[in-house]
Motif scaffolding. Sequence first.
Motif, PDB file in Angstrom:
ATOM      1  N   UNK A 139       0.815  -1.213   0.000  1.00 57.07           N
ATOM      2  CA  UNK A 139       0.000   0.000   0.000  1.00 57.07           C
ATOM      3  C   UNK A 139       0.848   1.264   0.000  1.00 57.07           C
ATOM      4  N   UNK A 140       2.008   1.209   0.611  1.00 61.05           N
ATOM      5  CA  UNK A 140       2.865   2.398   0.684  1.00 61.05           C
ATOM      6  C   UNK A 140       3.483   2.754  -0.676  1.00 61.05           C
ATOM      7  N   UNK A 141       3.473   1.826  -1.633  1.00 61.35           N
ATOM      8  CA  UNK A 141       4.036   2.092  -2.958  1.00 61.35           C
ATOM      9  C   UNK A 141       3.073   2.881  -3.849  1.00 61.35           C
ATOM     10  N   UNK A 142       1.813   2.984  -3.452  1.00 59.90           N
ATOM     11  CA  UNK A 142       0.814   3.691  -4.241  1.00 59.90           C
ATOM     12  C   UNK A 142       0.624   5.103  -3.693  1.00 59.90           C
ATOM     13  N   UNK A 176      -4.961   7.825  -4.042  1.00 62.43           N
ATOM     14  CA  UNK A 176      -5.643   6.630  -4.539  1.00 62.43           C
ATOM     15  C   UNK A 176      -6.617   6.073  -3.502  1.00 62.43           C
ATOM     16  N   UNK A 177      -6.259   6.189  -2.230  1.00 56.72           N
ATOM     17  CA  UNK A 177      -7.092   5.620  -1.165  1.00 56.72           C
ATOM     18  C   UNK A 177      -8.246   6.544  -0.800  1.00 56.72           C
ATOM     19  N   UNK A 178      -8.262   7.768  -1.323  1.00 55.81           N
ATOM     20  CA  UNK A 178      -9.334   8.712  -1.026  1.00 55.81           C
ATOM     21  C   UNK A 178     -10.333   8.857  -2.172  1.00 55.81           C
TER      22      UNK A 178
END
Length: 134
Positions: free
Chosen positions: A72-75, A79-81
């Motif tokens: 997840x830290x690579x994106x 993107x998560x919002x």
Amino acid sequence: MAASMHYMYCLLRPRFFHPNARTYAKKLVGKVGSAAAQKTRMEVETDPQKLLTHCCGANIYVEGDDPELKKDSDYPEWLWNLRTERGGADLSELDPNTMAYWRRLTKLTAQRNTRVSKRLTKLKAIQYPDDALP
């Protein structure tokens, strides 16, 4: 001079010419059994390990595998919002001083008016059945 030019044009132009005549392109008809006309179904992935580690169905090429999922830290954080539910943003979330607010308000008003119009048409058909069109 201009009148005589118009007169000459009217005499020399073809009689079958009509300025509003429409011409349509010939329809292209492909072979019914061609490979391009037939759709292929993708196989559904059932391996749980692959579903957890790969983005299944993202490979658009004939050859190759689906891309692997990263941490997840690579994106990027945005993107998560992202909004994933349908329907767009609520008016309460938008600033009234922006154009997006007024576009959304216009769209919601048009949708509401369409719903009300349909309901009134049905109600009118129920109340006055003799006036209804066949």
